[in-house]
Design a protein around this motif. Structure first.
Motif, mmCIF file in Angstrom:
data_model
loop_
_atom_site.group_PDB
_atom_site.id
_atom_site.type_symbol
_atom_site.label_atom_id
_atom_site.label_comp_id
_atom_site.label_asym_id
_atom_site.label_seq_id
_atom_site.Cartn_x
_atom_site.Cartn_y
_atom_site.Cartn_z
ATOM 1 N N ALA A 164 0.821 -0.946 -0.030
ATOM 2 C CA ALA A 164 -0.063 -0.055 -0.052
ATOM 3 C C ALA A 164 0.849 1.334 0.002
ATOM 4 O O ALA A 164 1.940 1.041 0.761
ATOM 5 N N PHE A 165 0.416 2.266 -0.572
ATOM 6 C CA PHE A 165 1.459 3.385 -1.011
ATOM 7 C C PHE A 165 0.598 4.859 -1.036
ATOM 8 O O PHE A 165 0.842 5.573 -1.903
ATOM 9 N N GLU A 166 -0.601 4.788 -0.191
ATOM 10 C CA GLU A 166 -1.300 6.258 -0.571
ATOM 11 C C GLU A 166 -0.271 7.523 -0.319
ATOM 12 O O GLU A 166 -0.541 8.607 -0.888
ATOM 13 N N ALA A 167 0.778 7.305 0.713
ATOM 14 C CA ALA A 167 1.360 8.601 1.014
ATOM 15 C C ALA A 167 2.355 8.776 -0.210
ATOM 16 O O ALA A 167 3.268 9.909 -0.123
ATOM 17 N N ALA A 168 2.564 7.986 -1.001
ATOM 18 C CA ALA A 168 3.645 8.150 -1.994
ATOM 19 C C ALA A 168 3.233 9.270 -3.251
ATOM 20 O O ALA A 168 4.173 9.846 -3.570
ATOM 21 N N VAL A 169 1.913 9.470 -3.046
ATOM 22 C CA VAL A 169 1.570 10.705 -4.063
ATOM 23 C C VAL A 169 0.743 11.742 -3.269
ATOM 24 O O VAL A 169 -0.310 11.305 -2.744
ATOM 25 N N ALA A 170 1.094 13.000 -3.407
ATOM 26 C CA ALA A 170 0.583 14.036 -2.637
ATOM 27 C C ALA A 170 0.302 13.863 -1.373
ATOM 28 O O ALA A 170 -0.682 14.174 -0.730
ATOM 29 N N GLY A 171 1.324 13.409 -0.988
ATOM 30 C CA GLY A 171 1.276 13.337 0.922
ATOM 31 C C GLY A 171 -0.059 12.821 1.532
ATOM 32 O O GLY A 171 -0.520 11.867 1.371
ATOM 33 N N GLY A 172 -0.707 13.765 2.172
ATOM 34 C CA GLY A 172 -1.785 13.723 3.122
ATOM 35 C C GLY A 172 -3.113 13.403 2.305
ATOM 36 O O GLY A 172 -4.314 13.234 2.672
ATOM 37 N N ILE A 173 -3.111 13.819 1.008
ATOM 38 C CA ILE A 173 -4.391 13.761 -0.067
ATOM 39 C C ILE A 173 -4.669 12.371 -0.236
ATOM 40 O O ILE A 173 -3.676 11.720 -0.938
ATOM 41 N N PRO A 174 -5.573 11.949 0.069
ATOM 42 C CA PRO A 174 -6.115 10.414 -0.515
ATOM 43 C C PRO A 174 -6.235 10.381 -1.712
ATOM 44 O O PRO A 174 -7.371 9.835 -2.208
ATOM 45 N N ILE A 175 -5.273 10.642 -2.501
ATOM 46 C CA ILE A 175 -5.572 10.678 -4.085
ATOM 47 C C ILE A 175 -5.687 9.114 -4.625
ATOM 48 O O ILE A 175 -6.181 8.984 -5.770
#
Ligand code: NDP
Ligand code: HSE
Length: 440
Positions: free
Chosen positions: A127-138
């Motif tokens: 899982a890698f939510e933090a890898a793009v746009a930090g805190g935004i759940p993009i």
């Protein structure tokens, strides 16, 4: 249910945020996840510093591999960064049957195909939510929230450091180097800040979004990458006069010829919301067929904003770890065996519009020659701004700046036209070309 046991590899800016937020919000997180999430081991070469950060709440080790080797650890959180050691550790963690969470966009943009294949074979989550746009759940938005749509394009301010630099230079007239140092002090910049200022970090993130949006493999090597180091303060001012702001944009677009994947400074109309995203904030605009345009805005870097995304991944793992692998959300949104072979287009085939600045001799006929070359290349002009020579070079100056906005054309056509214009004896300096995105 038993808490999940987490080991953090590399407890620095993001790692300490993860530790602190998990401590502070543990009861609410447990109510959401259905079980506790406990950081029981952390690693860092500076063991004393790590001990200072976690006190007696977790075991501290210098060797990250000691965490992977511990059978009690369910999830390994990789927050060391970089391509080499991080790749080895993530592959070793997967081989040991651990789920992995990482904020490391560089690692996944370059080695994602190998890592996702290994994880798929082992039936573990990466899982890698933090890898793009930090805190935004993009990642969650693209992979799950928009899964009924055909996504057409994405454009984002996805590097906080460069947006901070551009904002501070424009608003406070500060020097590039001064603002970069401040971004480093605030923990926004990468360990190697050239990744930020040369557009590489944004390209890592654009690569991941492109793969998820269009169901293609991660292909960082095909991305066009241009940073902000060659931007001139004069262009920022001229853009403002013409009603635009300059932003470092990551763009990925579906076209009949293939996928565009590019990062470069762009003129964006000042009236667009994204043009008004300032400082280290990030924003991503997604255009999709059913929902239309959606915009995601928030902190793209920093300790706790990034921790917020890492912890969301940990909650997902706490909920899904016991589900069959085939019932989990696929790594890249599309089923692993259904990725598309749509090509990523070379930059010369990309169609966009342009801002050009030419330093020219202040003589009759110069504008006619330049516009003649553009017309011969089938490039249509949208607007022309000519500065008074005195304004550009001081009283009595014989040089002036010619600023031209064009309508859309193929980049290859523009390259040819620039080469012809550059060869004119009345064009006195290298021509500045900045792409323009209307985002309408
Ligand atoms: P830091 O440099 O602050 O933290 C990395 C930590 O890893 C350091 O504390 C370092 O400590 C430790 N480390 C380095 N080598 C080893 C090793 N061999 N074994 C164990 N620990 C090691 O980086 P960040 O926290 O800022 O970034 C971490 C990751 O998150 C990167 O991939 C980054 O791109 C990503 N990211 C960062 C964001 C941010 O805002 N900072 C936002 C989004 C993603 P020591 O030297 O003592 O070992
Ligand atoms: N260096 C990155 C930035 C950190 O400035 O956006 C967040 O990925």
């Amino acid at each position: 249910m038993k808490s999940i046991q987490v080991g953090i590899l590399g407890i620095g800016t993001v790692g300490s945020g993860v530790f602190n937020v998990l401590q502070r919000n543990q009861e609410e997180i447990r109510r959401r996840a259905g079980r506790g999430i406990e950081v029981t081991m952390v690693s860092r070469r500076d063991v004393a510093k790590a001990r200072e950060l976690v006190g007696e709440h977790a075991q501290v080790v210098a060797d990250a591999r000691a965490i992977i080797a511990n059978p009690a650890i369910d999830v390994v959180v990789e927050l060391i960064g970089g391509y080499t050691l991080a790749r080895e550790l993530v592959l070793e963690a997967i081989a040991a049957g651990k789920h992995v969470v990482t904020a490391n966009k560089a690692l996944l943009a370059v080695h994602g195909t190998e890592i996702f294949a290994a994880a798929h074979a082992k039936g573990v989550i990466v899982a890698f939510e933090a890898a793009v746009a930090g805190g935004i759940p993009i990642i969650k938005a693209l992979r799950e929230g928009l899964s009924g749509n055909s996504i057409q394009w994405i454009a984002g301010i996805i590097n906080g450091t460069t947006n901070f630099i551009l904002s501070e230079m424009r608003d406070k007239g500060l020097d590039f180097d001064v603002v970069l140092k401040e971004a480093q002090r605030l923990g926004y910049a990468e360990a190697d800040p050239t990744f930020d200022i040369e557009g590489v970090d944004a390209a890592h993130k654009a690569t991941l979004m492109s793969a998820i949006a269009f169901g293609i493999p991660v292909q960082f090597d095909k991305a066009y990458v241009e940073g902000i180091t060659k931007l001139d303060a004069a262009d920022i001012r001229y853009a403002e006069k013409l009603g635009y702001r300059i932003k470092l944009l990551g763009v990925t677009k579906r076209t009949p010829q293939g996928i565009e994947l590019r990062v470069h400074p762009s003129l964006v109309p000042a009236k667009r919301l994204i043009a008004n995203v300032e400082g280290a904030m990030n924003a991503v605009v997604v255009q999709a067929d059913a929902v239309g345009t959606t915009l995601y805005y928030g902190k793209g870097a920093g300790s706790e904003p990034t921790a917020s995304a890492v912890i969301a991944d940990l909650v997902d793992i706490a909920r899904l770890a016991t589900a069959d692998a085939e019932h989990r959300v696929p790594y890249l949104a599309f089923q692993n065996d259904k990725l598309s072979d749509l090509p990523v287009m070379p930059m010369s085939e990309v169609v966009t519009s342009y801002y050009l600045r030419l330093r020219v001799a202040d003589q009759a006929g110069v504008l006619a020659k330049v516009t003649g070359i553009l017309a011969a290349a089938d490039i249509s002009i949208d607007a022309v701004l000519q500065r008074e020579a005195d304004e550009v070079g001081g009283e009595g100056s014989t040089q002036t700046d010619l600023i031209i906005l064009t309508h859309e054309t193929r980049e290859g056509n523009m390259n040819d036209a620039i080469a012809h214009m550059q060869a004119l004896p009345t064009v006195l300096q290298p021509i500045t070309r900045i792409r323009k995105e209307e985002l309408s």
